[in-house]
Enzyme design. Sequence first.
Site, PDB file in Angstrom:
ATOM      1  CE1 TYR A  21      -3.679   2.545   0.624  1.00  0.00           C
ATOM      2  CE2 TYR A  21      -2.403   3.256   2.533  1.00  0.00           C
ATOM      3  CZ  TYR A  21      -3.455   3.455   1.645  1.00  0.00           C
ATOM      4  OH  TYR A  21      -4.262   4.552   1.788  1.00  0.00           O
TER       5      TYR A  21
ATOM      6  CE  LYS B   9       2.120   4.630   8.215  1.00  0.00           C
ATOM      7  NZ  LYS B   9       0.726   4.521   8.590  1.00  0.00           N
TER       8      LYS B   9
ATOM      9  CG  ASP C  78       5.861   3.873   0.681  1.00  0.00           C
ATOM     10  OD1 ASP C  78       6.194   4.616   1.631  1.00  0.00           O
ATOM     11  OD2 ASP C  78       4.679   3.632   0.387  1.00  0.00           O
TER      12      ASP C  78
HETATM   13  N1  PLP Z   1       2.988   4.191   2.266  1.00  0.00           N
HETATM   14  C1  PLP Z   1       2.927   3.254   3.215  1.00  0.00           C
HETATM   15  C2  PLP Z   1       3.952   2.158   3.223  1.00  0.00           C
HETATM   16  C3  PLP Z   1       1.938   3.300   4.192  1.00  0.00           C
HETATM   17  O1  PLP Z   1       1.867   2.344   5.130  1.00  0.00           O
HETATM   18  C4  PLP Z   1       0.998   4.360   4.161  1.00  0.00           C
HETATM   19  C5  PLP Z   1      -0.075   4.449   5.178  1.00  0.00           C
HETATM   20  O2  PLP Z   1      -0.314   3.595   5.976  1.00  0.00           O
HETATM   21  C6  PLP Z   1       1.102   5.311   3.159  1.00  0.00           C
HETATM   22  C7  PLP Z   1       2.106   5.205   2.232  1.00  0.00           C
HETATM   23  C8  PLP Z   1       0.138   6.456   3.091  1.00  0.00           C
HETATM   24  O3  PLP Z   1       0.392   7.339   4.136  1.00  0.00           O
HETATM   25  P1  PLP Z   1      -0.755   8.309   4.686  1.00  0.00           P
HETATM   26  O4  PLP Z   1      -1.775   7.431   5.337  1.00  0.00           O
HETATM   27  O5  PLP Z   1      -0.038   9.218   5.632  1.00  0.00           O
HETATM   28  O6  PLP Z   1      -1.310   9.048   3.508  1.00  0.00           O
END
Ligand code: PLP
Length: 438
Positions: A152, A275, A247
């Site tokens: 994700y 985060k 990511d």
């Molecule tokens: N990338 C990863 C690996 C994530 O776990 C998340 C959210 O859980 C995101 C991107 C998206 O981040 P946000 O929820 O701050 O938009």
Amino acid sequence: GRGLFRGKGDKMKSSELFQRAKKVMPGGVNSPVRAFGAVGGDPVFIKRGFGSRVWDEDGNEYIDYVLSWGPLILGHSHPAVVEALKRQAELGTSFGACTELEVLLAEKIREAVPSMEVVRMVNSGTEATMSAIRLARGYTGRNLIVKFAGCYHGHSDSLLIRAGSGLITYGIPDSGGVPEDTARLTLVARYNDVDMLEEIFEEKGPDIAAVIVEPVAGNMGVVPPEEDFLRALRELPRKYGALLIFDEVITGFRVSYSGAQGYYGIEPDLTTLGKIIGGGLPVGVYGGREDIMRCVSPDGPVYQAGTLSGNPLAMAAGLTTLEVLSKNPGLYDELDRRAERLCSGFKEVMEDAGIPVTVNRVCSMMTVFFTGEKVRNYDTAVKSDTRLYAVFFREMLKQGVYLPPAQFEAFFLSAAHSDEDIKKTIEAAWNAAKNLKK
Ligand code: PLP
């Protein structure tokens, strides 16, 4: 068991609030998993958090393993973070202009994660990955991107694509509202499958702008990368002139102070963070190789902007979190040790109860899958018995342990979780396991 509840044990006020919430918000929530759809029952409404604990509106106390889905590596309301926020709030909450805090945080990030030579602050992980994709396309002049099933990367159109079958799966949208023409540009590969990635590059290599990957998957539950997969991730895109985007929204400052790239010794071209970098406030970051990042506006032609980007409160919380982390080099070993205790506890308890589980863990992120099979990609993750997880979740919640309200998520530990917390959690799991068998 009687559990840890210090409150009345009921959830009257949470349930009342949820009824009201459902009238004014889709599903009563601002982010879908919060609605407890995957585990059943009404969600608890949180009033307060401190250290490893949260308290709900009915006064019940929980040991928290969600930690706002990862940001709170120092625990809730860490005194240094609270102090920094108070100080900044008195000076002003937003200027939409340059501040010293942005420079300090950018420098601190580059010091910790050397591949992030130049960075841009945004407001969420979604914005970070969305912008990194635009930049990769702008830099390479190519349109296709490769992602992995079960990873994700936030909810931007190009990245909301599920896995299908077939060798090269042209993405089909995972969500209403994503145009097929957009989804078509996303190719979906299998996590930890080098052959499939090779075949995709052989067929489409010259049109691929970037591969985006969670270097430790956290969003199909925790799935660690295998060594040959990591090597292929670095070598294949480079060979074909595509970019590698790590990511690290979850793994950044989580699996080590230098993220998964430091932990595994692999340097991506671009990295996204979120985060922990916001210390509990809304922040995302994308950054990487200087020649690529110079394509971002106003240095280059790839546009990206934000009214609240680099927000002083968020910068203060993030900077303070990184300062505390960098001043405590032993902290990651401590987290690792406690997480190992927790995971062996879970394993023992389930073994005793005759319930097959697979526990995956990298440092302080972990998942208990209710399957005896090794979990190394999306296909094996979904073999987990989600009904059993739901029962486990509810049994733990009753005893004052707040786990992620869905099987395919990571449990997190914070520096505030004590050995005593771990012990109580394992005891609760023991009680829960007895009821799982029924
Ligand atoms: N990338 C990863 C690996 C994530 O776990 C998340 C959210 O859980 C995101 C991107 C998206 O981040 P946000 O929820 O701050 O938009």
